[in-house]
Design a protein around this motif. Structure first.
Motif, PDB file in Angstrom:
ATOM      1  N   TRP A 295       0.840  -1.204   0.000  1.00 44.06           N
ATOM      2  CA  TRP A 295       0.000   0.000   0.000  1.00 44.06           C
ATOM      3  C   TRP A 295       0.876   1.256   0.000  1.00 44.06           C
ATOM      4  CZ3 TRP A 295      -3.365   1.699   4.789  1.00 44.06           C
ATOM      5  CH2 TRP A 295      -4.141   2.802   4.438  1.00 44.06           C
ATOM      6  N   VAL A 296       1.889   1.275   0.881  1.00 43.79           N
ATOM      7  CA  VAL A 296       2.719   2.469   1.034  1.00 43.79           C
ATOM      8  C   VAL A 296       3.692   2.652  -0.125  1.00 43.79           C
ATOM      9  CG1 VAL A 296       4.458   3.580   2.497  1.00 43.79           C
ATOM     10  CG2 VAL A 296       2.516   2.396   3.547  1.00 43.79           C
ATOM     11  N   LEU A 297       4.358   1.552  -0.542  1.00 45.93           N
ATOM     12  CA  LEU A 297       5.451   1.665  -1.505  1.00 45.93           C
ATOM     13  C   LEU A 297       5.039   1.413  -2.951  1.00 45.93           C
ATOM     14  CD1 LEU A 297       8.268  -0.132   0.526  1.00 45.93           C
ATOM     15  CD2 LEU A 297       7.849   2.329   0.303  1.00 45.93           C
ATOM     16  N   LEU A 298       4.003   0.600  -3.154  1.00 45.01           N
ATOM     17  CA  LEU A 298       3.601   0.261  -4.519  1.00 45.01           C
ATOM     18  C   LEU A 298       2.271   0.871  -4.925  1.00 45.01           C
ATOM     19  CD1 LEU A 298       4.613  -3.527  -4.617  1.00 45.01           C
ATOM     20  CD2 LEU A 298       5.951  -1.533  -5.342  1.00 45.01           C
ATOM     21  N   GLY A 299       1.610   1.565  -3.987  1.00 48.62           N
ATOM     22  CA  GLY A 299       0.345   2.198  -4.315  1.00 48.62           C
ATOM     23  C   GLY A 299      -0.823   1.249  -4.416  1.00 48.62           C
ATOM     24  N   GLU A 300      -0.678   0.034  -3.846  1.00 48.53           N
ATOM     25  CA  GLU A 300      -1.773  -0.935  -3.857  1.00 48.53           C
ATOM     26  C   GLU A 300      -2.634  -0.686  -2.609  1.00 48.53           C
ATOM     27  OE1 GLU A 300       0.003  -4.774  -4.125  1.00 48.53           O
ATOM     28  OE2 GLU A 300       0.760  -4.462  -6.152  1.00 48.53           O
ATOM     29  N   HIS A 301      -3.737  -0.017  -2.794  1.00 49.19           N
ATOM     30  CA  HIS A 301      -4.514   0.463  -1.654  1.00 49.19           C
ATOM     31  C   HIS A 301      -5.250  -0.660  -0.928  1.00 49.19           C
ATOM     32  CE1 HIS A 301      -3.726   4.607  -2.745  1.00 49.19           C
ATOM     33  NE2 HIS A 301      -4.087   4.340  -3.995  1.00 49.19           N
ATOM     34  N   LEU A 302      -5.384  -0.476   0.383  1.00 44.19           N
ATOM     35  CA  LEU A 302      -6.105  -1.428   1.226  1.00 44.19           C
ATOM     36  C   LEU A 302      -7.599  -1.123   1.206  1.00 44.19           C
ATOM     37  CD1 LEU A 302      -3.801  -1.496   4.372  1.00 44.19           C
ATOM     38  CD2 LEU A 302      -4.068  -3.317   2.704  1.00 44.19           C
ATOM     39  N   SER A 303      -8.385  -2.185   1.169  1.00 42.21           N
ATOM     40  CA  SER A 303      -9.833  -2.027   1.288  1.00 42.21           C
ATOM     41  C   SER A 303     -10.222  -2.159   2.752  1.00 42.21           C
ATOM     42  CB  SER A 303     -10.549  -3.095   0.455  1.00 42.21           C
ATOM     43  OG  SER A 303     -10.277  -4.387   0.989  1.00 42.21           O
ATOM     44  N   ALA A 304     -11.479  -1.825   3.053  1.00 43.33           N
ATOM     45  CA  ALA A 304     -11.954  -1.935   4.432  1.00 43.33           C
ATOM     46  C   ALA A 304     -11.847  -3.368   4.967  1.00 43.33           C
ATOM     47  CB  ALA A 304     -13.394  -1.419   4.524  1.00 43.33           C
ATOM     48  N   PRO A 305     -12.247  -4.413   4.195  1.00 37.82           N
ATOM     49  CA  PRO A 305     -12.096  -5.776   4.705  1.00 37.82           C
ATOM     50  C   PRO A 305     -10.635  -6.139   5.000  1.00 37.82           C
ATOM     51  CG  PRO A 305     -13.616  -5.761   2.844  1.00 37.82           C
ATOM     52  CD  PRO A 305     -12.995  -4.409   2.914  1.00 37.82           C
ATOM     53  N   GLN A 306      -9.698  -5.618   4.205  1.00 38.86           N
ATOM     54  CA  GLN A 306      -8.297  -5.905   4.456  1.00 38.86           C
ATOM     55  C   GLN A 306      -7.829  -5.282   5.764  1.00 38.86           C
ATOM     56  OE1 GLN A 306      -6.837  -4.520   0.572  1.00 38.86           O
ATOM     57  NE2 GLN A 306      -5.873  -6.520   0.316  1.00 38.86           N
ATOM     58  N   ILE A 307      -8.274  -4.071   6.038  1.00 33.15           N
ATOM     59  CA  ILE A 307      -7.899  -3.414   7.292  1.00 33.15           C
ATOM     60  C   ILE A 307      -8.465  -4.181   8.481  1.00 33.15           C
ATOM     61  CG2 ILE A 307      -8.166  -1.310   8.658  1.00 33.15           C
ATOM     62  CD1 ILE A 307      -8.195   0.251   6.012  1.00 33.15           C
ATOM     63  N   VAL A 308      -9.741  -4.580   8.380  1.00 30.59           N
ATOM     64  CA  VAL A 308     -10.362  -5.373   9.452  1.00 30.59           C
ATOM     65  C   VAL A 308      -9.628  -6.701   9.612  1.00 30.59           C
ATOM     66  CG1 VAL A 308     -12.454  -6.580  10.158  1.00 30.59           C
ATOM     67  CG2 VAL A 308     -12.613  -4.288   9.162  1.00 30.59           C
ATOM     68  N   GLY A 309      -9.302  -7.352   8.479  1.00 36.34           N
ATOM     69  CA  GLY A 309      -8.594  -8.622   8.537  1.00 36.34           C
ATOM     70  C   GLY A 309      -7.240  -8.486   9.199  1.00 36.34           C
ATOM     71  N   GLY A 310      -6.528  -7.414   8.910  1.00 39.97           N
ATOM     72  CA  GLY A 310      -5.241  -7.190   9.547  1.00 39.97           C
ATOM     73  C   GLY A 310      -5.373  -7.072  11.051  1.00 39.97           C
ATOM     74  N   ALA A 311      -6.419  -6.383  11.506  1.00 42.29           N
ATOM     75  CA  ALA A 311      -6.649  -6.264  12.947  1.00 42.29           C
ATOM     76  C   ALA A 311      -6.950  -7.618  13.577  1.00 42.29           C
ATOM     77  CB  ALA A 311      -7.803  -5.292  13.208  1.00 42.29           C
ATOM     78  N   VAL A 312      -7.678  -8.468  12.854  1.00 40.48           N
ATOM     79  CA  VAL A 312      -7.998  -9.804  13.369  1.00 40.48           C
ATOM     80  C   VAL A 312      -6.738 -10.661  13.471  1.00 40.48           C
ATOM     81  CG1 VAL A 312      -9.278 -11.936  12.906  1.00 40.48           C
ATOM     82  CG2 VAL A 312     -10.372  -9.727  12.529  1.00 40.48           C
ATOM     83  N   VAL A 313      -5.856 -10.569  12.453  1.00 39.59           N
ATOM     84  CA  VAL A 313      -4.601 -11.321  12.506  1.00 39.59           C
ATOM     85  C   VAL A 313      -3.774 -10.886  13.710  1.00 39.59           C
ATOM     86  CG1 VAL A 313      -2.413 -11.757  11.326  1.00 39.59           C
ATOM     87  CG2 VAL A 313      -4.537 -11.759  10.037  1.00 39.59           C
ATOM     88  N   LEU A 314      -3.674  -9.582  13.928  1.00 44.67           N
ATOM     89  CA  LEU A 314      -2.934  -9.065  15.084  1.00 44.67           C
ATOM     90  C   LEU A 314      -3.524  -9.582  16.385  1.00 44.67           C
ATOM     91  CD1 LEU A 314      -2.400  -5.367  13.958  1.00 44.67           C
ATOM     92  CD2 LEU A 314      -0.609  -7.068  14.317  1.00 44.67           C
ATOM     93  N   THR A 315      -4.845  -9.596  16.465  1.00 41.69           N
ATOM     94  CA  THR A 315      -5.512 -10.092  17.666  1.00 41.69           C
ATOM     95  C   THR A 315      -5.215 -11.562  17.891  1.00 41.69           C
ATOM     96  OG1 THR A 315      -7.308  -8.492  17.361  1.00 41.69           O
ATOM     97  CG2 THR A 315      -7.730 -10.369  18.825  1.00 41.69           C
ATOM     98  N   GLY A 316      -5.299 -12.372  16.826  1.00 44.22           N
ATOM     99  CA  GLY A 316      -5.009 -13.796  16.953  1.00 44.22           C
ATOM    100  C   GLY A 316      -3.589 -14.059  17.384  1.00 44.22           C
ATOM    101  N   ALA A 317      -2.640 -13.327  16.806  1.00 39.60           N
ATOM    102  CA  ALA A 317      -1.236 -13.504  17.177  1.00 39.60           C
ATOM    103  C   ALA A 317      -1.015 -13.118  18.633  1.00 39.60           C
ATOM    104  CB  ALA A 317      -0.346 -12.670  16.265  1.00 39.60           C
ATOM    105  N   PHE A 318      -1.641 -12.029  19.079  1.00 38.94           N
ATOM    106  CA  PHE A 318      -1.469 -11.586  20.470  1.00 38.94           C
ATOM    107  C   PHE A 318      -2.042 -12.598  21.450  1.00 38.94           C
ATOM    108  CE2 PHE A 318      -3.161  -9.457  24.234  1.00 38.94           C
ATOM    109  CZ  PHE A 318      -1.998  -8.884  24.737  1.00 38.94           C
TER     110      PHE A 318
END
Length: 333
Positions: A279-302
């Protein structure tokens, strides 16, 4: 009344160091795709990028291989397994899968590895696992489904799925062999294992990738990163030094301080990191489901890492059932 103070134990410190190393490994691995994609778009075949990555890292680690040459006699099976599965197998199967199925689907299937690691620990090693580790795996895999937007590509190719599953199984070998290398009173130096694994992986990938047919001139030019020209050799240096040498070394060290199943769940953060960097370096933007999914992955890892015992802590792996304790690790670098 005096206020009770918490006392830090060696197990807590070891677990904290292991978590930090696992996060660093995920960050390093996650940055590989952002650097590799411009090289591929500049004209390099994906398998050639993989070969350059592994062969370059093997050259960097060659002095360590010479220093720990005794491993060839004492741990030949461990070295061969690490090179074949953790290095050559993961890379070759994943990139071969990309040629037949969508990137997101291949990534999700590969990162079923934490669930497979949990199955290995529970049914092959016959050790109980914590409920938190299981919940963490479920959350992490579910979150990954959102991060890679698996619903965006449903035209599955049977061989492509088998190749992606092969990458997942090889990644299980990475975590299991990294943990197995800590057994015994004279555990092999982890950096020596990584060095020989890269050498063996480079030899195997040389046969598969056939680098003599590569367009070497691409490396002398520039590649486009979101419209910005970047020296191709600089991107290759990042892939070799950070996304391979640092990534594998910190990954092996983290597994020895945590456990395969917990380190595997934390490794799921690689997909989140890769998506954010794209997203930051290649301009591939995140969608809302991707942002939510990232938060879920972080929660699972924690959840997984915060409740599972550190290796060598003497705590049971899980409550209930026959009590089995984690083996005490040997000396690590």
């Amino acid at each position: 009344m005096p206020v009770p103070t918490s006392v830090s134990t060696p197990g807590d410190h070891r677990k904290g160091v292991g978590l930090g190393l696992a996060l660093l490994s995920a960050l390093a691995f996650g940055g590989s795709g952002v650097a590799a994609k411009p090289l591929i778009e500049a004209g390099l075949d994906p398998l050639h990028v993989v070969w350059l990555r592994v062969a370059g890292a093997a050259l960097v680690m060659l002095p360590l291989a010479v220093r720990h040459r005794g491993l060839l006699r004492s741990r030949p099976g461990l070295l061969a397994g690490f090179g074949l599965f953790a290095v050559a197998g993961v890379q070759a199967c994943y990139f071969a899968a990309l040629s037949r199925i969508p990137v997101g689907v291949a990534l999700l299937v590969e990162y079923l590895a934490p669930a497979l690691v949990l199955g290995w620990v529970r049914f092959v090693q016959r050790r109980p696992v914590t409920r938190a580790a299981a919940v963490g795996v479920v959350l992490a895999v579910g979150g990954l489904a959102c991060v890679v937007e698996v619903w965006a590509g449903l035209g599955f190719d049977a061989l492509g799925l088998l190749l992606a599953l092969g990458a997942a199984c090889c990644q299980v070998g990475y975590f299991v062999l990294s943990d197995r290398g800590s057994d015994g009173e004279e555990a092999p130096d982890p950096l020596g294992v990584v060095a020989y694994g890269l050498l063996i992986g480079a030899a195997v990938l040389t046969v598969v990738a056939r680098p003599w047919s590569m367009d070497w001139s691409v490396l002398t030019g520039h590649a486009e990163m979101n419209g910005t020209p970047v020296a191709a050799f600089a991107l290759l240096a990042w892939i070799v030094l950070v996304a391979t040498v640092v990534a594998y070394a910190t990954g092996v060290l983290s597994v020895r301080r945590l456990s395969p199943q917990v380190a595997g769940v934390v490794a799921c953060l690689e997909a989140v990191i890769a998506t954010v960097l794209a997203w930051v370096l290649l301009g591939e933007h995140l969608s809302a489901p991707q942002i939510v999914g990232g938060a879920v992955v972080l929660t699972g890892a924690f959840i997984a890492q915060s409740s599972a015992p550190a290796k060598g802590s003497g705590e049971p792996v899980a409550s209930g059932g026959p009590e089995r304790e984690l083996s005490t690790p040997g000396t690590t670098a």
